[in-house]
Write a protein that holds these residues in place. Structure first.
Motif, PDB file in Angstrom:
ATOM      1  N   VAL A   4       6.253   9.023  45.493  1.00  0.00           N
ATOM      2  CA  VAL A   4       6.710   7.371  45.429  1.00  0.00           C
ATOM      3  C   VAL A   4       8.093   7.476  45.467  1.00  0.00           C
ATOM      4  N   TYR A   5       8.769   7.839  43.494  1.00  0.00           N
ATOM      5  CA  TYR A   5      10.285   8.109  42.913  1.00  0.00           C
ATOM      6  C   TYR A   5      11.034   8.721  44.476  1.00  0.00           C
ATOM      7  N   PRO A   6      10.552   9.882  44.663  1.00  0.00           N
ATOM      8  CA  PRO A   6      12.062  10.678  45.595  1.00  0.00           C
ATOM      9  C   PRO A   6      11.419   9.538  47.174  1.00  0.00           C
ATOM     10  N   ALA A  39       3.349   3.385  52.190  1.00  0.00           N
ATOM     11  CA  ALA A  39       5.152   3.905  52.036  1.00  0.00           C
ATOM     12  C   ALA A  39       5.670   4.900  51.541  1.00  0.00           C
ATOM     13  N   ILE A  40       5.155   5.948  51.118  1.00  0.00           N
ATOM     14  CA  ILE A  40       5.055   7.364  51.261  1.00  0.00           C
ATOM     15  C   ILE A  40       6.125   8.229  52.416  1.00  0.00           C
ATOM     16  N   PHE A  41       4.961   8.294  52.982  1.00  0.00           N
ATOM     17  CA  PHE A  41       5.108   8.132  54.190  1.00  0.00           C
ATOM     18  C   PHE A  41       6.490   7.844  54.960  1.00  0.00           C
ATOM     19  N   HIS A  42       6.221   6.552  55.462  1.00  0.00           N
ATOM     20  CA  HIS A  42       7.464   5.724  55.397  1.00  0.00           C
ATOM     21  C   HIS A  42       8.925   6.196  55.527  1.00  0.00           C
ATOM     22  N   GLN A  43       8.851   6.214  53.656  1.00  0.00           N
ATOM     23  CA  GLN A  43      10.396   5.925  53.496  1.00  0.00           C
ATOM     24  C   GLN A  43      11.005   7.920  54.113  1.00  0.00           C
ATOM     25  N   ILE A  44       9.571   8.314  53.888  1.00  0.00           N
ATOM     26  CA  ILE A  44      10.809  10.125  54.045  1.00  0.00           C
ATOM     27  C   ILE A  44      10.816  10.120  55.408  1.00  0.00           C
ATOM     28  N   GLY A  45       9.825   9.167  56.658  1.00  0.00           N
ATOM     29  CA  GLY A  45      10.163   9.752  57.930  1.00  0.00           C
ATOM     30  C   GLY A  45       9.208   9.992  58.911  1.00  0.00           C
TER      31      GLY A  45
END
Ligand SMILES: Cc1cc2nc3c(=O)[nH]c(=O)nc-3n(C[C@H](O)[C@H](O)[C@H](O)COP(=O)(O)OP(=O)(O)OC[C@H]3O[C@@H](n4cnc5c(N)ncnc54)[C@H](O)[C@@H]3O)c2cc1C
Ligand SMILES: NC(=O)c1ccc[n+]([C@@H]2O[C@H](COP(=O)([O-])OP(=O)(O)OC[C@H]3O[C@@H](n4cnc5c(N)ncnc54)[C@H](O)[C@@H]3O)[C@@H](O)[C@H]2O)c1
Length: 476
Positions: free
Chosen positions: A52-54, A186-192
């Motif tokens: 989550v953090y990165p 959320a994690i996968f969305h945020q990393i693209g």
């Protein structure tokens, strides 16, 4: 082969934490059929939050642009993130295992799965019979499987496996609308990654307070593709000649069982809940009482019940028995069991009155106590008016600084007494902002006294909590 011990612990998650110095010199066995350290350390809370953090950092450029700061995101190195996480987590697991197995001479580790053959008797997969004066069942839960064609394909993952994949997918379908699904979306969305979330119900996180569930569902829909009222019917390889590699086609149906098309994806994550491990342990077959969902029945002292009465010397804690599948609850119950196992005085009861939880998404969610619907029924039953306050982060100075447009603090209280019944937060660092409210509920601090009985640092984000408390207008 058989061995007898003073204490046997089944499961090395929170079960591993009950051994204090009082057990030195006494014969203890730990039976662990999976990875030492259990779910939270290996496949749960800790690695997910380390993603989550990165992932949050990867989303900063988009946030910053709104505030006039141009940043560019050059690359997200999945393998570096993954290896940092598991480099640390795997070492903690290995060291914890070695400490029990090698260093502690009074502790025997049976690194295999076991089944109960009696309330205080187990047989391990290799055929060893293990008996004990006391048994602590801390065998946790596992991801629920989805019985659809194609669910066994290697492209289909659970939370146990998705974090170790060699490369992130380009497209990911996530099935489920609960905590695990939301955090990974959320994690996968945020990393693209292009995420499609398929959810049976009409909102995400439907057990949360209705305002929060609605607002979070809207926030999620602004970020990734959310298909509400939809179920998956099959997962099939697109290249039938190489079924175990390449993309898959996920077929969908709507709430009226009509065809709802399909989504193509490189990977699928199934996150449709977790089931307690009582079935594989054989706990019901030895006469221990189970809830309808398979959890062990325990009393308030964490004693396992058999035919409605405490089974002598049998204790349980954590996901295998708890209404809450949360690590801080498992740890609390472990402390209760640790005390009760050795006390010569009175037994300690578990305290499940004010259990908080947080969902580490973007925006974050945090909650404790009653939802609005529950608080309405409670107030009707006790003859009190319900006070409700919904305060926008954006109404405070720090919220202006952040140009926040989504964050809210929703508080529920009895108007006459000021007793805080529930707190529900959505927004930046909600998991931290909620803690003083958890404390107030535990100590019985009424809303107005909490607001006016202390200083609140200006212009910190905590002012949103202060203002929400004042806007309850309880006068107490
Ligand atoms: C992806 C994910 C993220 C999560 N994030 C959070 C979070 O942020 N915050 C939070 O509070 N909670 C979170 N949780 C929930 C939390 O991880 C669990 O509530 C907690 O770890 C349960 O602990 P436990 O000791 O009951 O069980 P576990 O840690 O699961 O331990 C049970 C152990 O028993 C072993 N076992 C089972 N059956 C047998 C058998 N028959 N014989 C031998 N060994 C056996 C298993 O291998 C396992 O190691 C998360 C869970 C998941 C899956
Ligand atoms: N931050 C945290 O504290 C955290 C994070 C992750 C997990 N957890 C814990 O782990 C538990 C398990 O998480 P979870 O997300 O797997 O479960 P969950 O109970 O939170 O959500 C399960 C979801 O799956 C859906 N579902 C169930 N059966 C289905 C089916 N047959 N088809 C389609 N959808 C179906 C439900 O409607 C729900 O949306 C949580 O309840 C939580 O206590 C906590």
């Amino acid at each position: 082969m058989s061995s007898h011990h003073d204490l046997v612990i089944v499961g090395s998650g929170s079960g591993n934490s009950i051994l204090g110095p009082e057990w030195d010199g006494r014969s203890v066995a730990i039976v662990e059929g999976g990875t030492f350290g259990g779910t939270c350390l290996n496949v749960g809370c800790i690695p997910t939050k380390m993603f989550v953090y990165p992932a949050g950092l990867a989303a900063v450029p988009a946030e910053a642009a709104r505030l006039g700061v141009d940043l560019t995101r050059d690359a997200v190195h999945w393998q570096r993130i993954r290896d940092r996480i598991f480099g640390r987590v795997d070492a903690i697991s290995a060291n914890g295992r070695a400490y029990r197995d090698v260093e502690q001479k009074n502790v025997t580790l049976y690194g295999e799965h076991a089944r109960m053959t009696g309330p205080r008797e187990l047989v391990t997969d290799s055929g060893r019979t293990v008996t004990a004066d006391a048994v602590v069942i801390a065998a946790g839960s596992r991801p629920r499987e989805l019985p659809v064609p194609g669910a066994a394909l290697p492209q289909v993952h659970s939370s146990d496996t998705i974090m170790r994949i060699p490369h992130p997918p380009r497209r990911l379908v996530i099935v489920g609308g609960g905590y695990v699904a939301a955090e990974f979306a959320a994690i996968f969305h945020q990393i693209g990654v292009a995420v499609t979330q398929v959810v049976r119900g009409t909102t995400l996180l439907r057990d949360l307070d209705e305002t929060i569930a609605d607002r979070f569902t809207r926030a999620a829909r602004d970020q990734w593709d959310v298909r509400l009222g939809t179920e998956i019917t099959a997962i099939a390889p697109i290249d039938e000649e190489h079924p175990g590699t390449g993309p898959v086609r996920v077929s969908l149906m709507d709430a009226e069982d009509r065809d709802a098309g399909h989504v193509d994806a490189d990977l699928v994550l199934i996150a449709v809940g977790r089931i307690p491990n009582t079935d594989r342990l054989g706990a019901g077959a030895v006469g221990l009482d189970l809830h309808h969902d398979g959890r062990l029945r325990v009393d308030q002292f964490q004693r396992v019940l058999a035919a409605g009465r405490p089974a002598p010397g049998v204790w349980a804690l954590g996901d295998i028995c708890s209404e809450y599948q949360l690590k801080h609850v498992a740890n609390h119950e472990a402390r209760v069991v640790a005390h009760n196992l050795t006390t010569t005085g009175s037994l300690l009861a578990s305290d499940h009155r004010f259990v908080p939880s947080a969902v580490f998404t973007h925006p974050q969610l945090a909650q404790v106590g009653m939802t609005e619907a529950q608080a309405r029924s409670h107030c009707a039953a006790v003859g009190q008016d319900l006070a409700v306050a919904v305060q926008d982060y954006g109404s405070t100075a720090y919220g202006w600084a952040m140009e926040d447009r989504t964050g809210i603090v929703k508080l529920l209280a009895e108007r006459g007494t000021g007793r805080i019944l529930g707190a529900h937060l959505l927004g930046h660092e909600a998991s931290m902002l909620i803690q003083p409210l958890v404390q107030a509920m535990h100590t019985g601090l009424p809303a107005h006294r909490m607001a006016r009985g202390q200083y609140w640092i200006h212009p910190a984000l905590t002012e949103v909590v202060e203002n929400a408390l004042l806007n309850l207008h309880t006068g107490a």
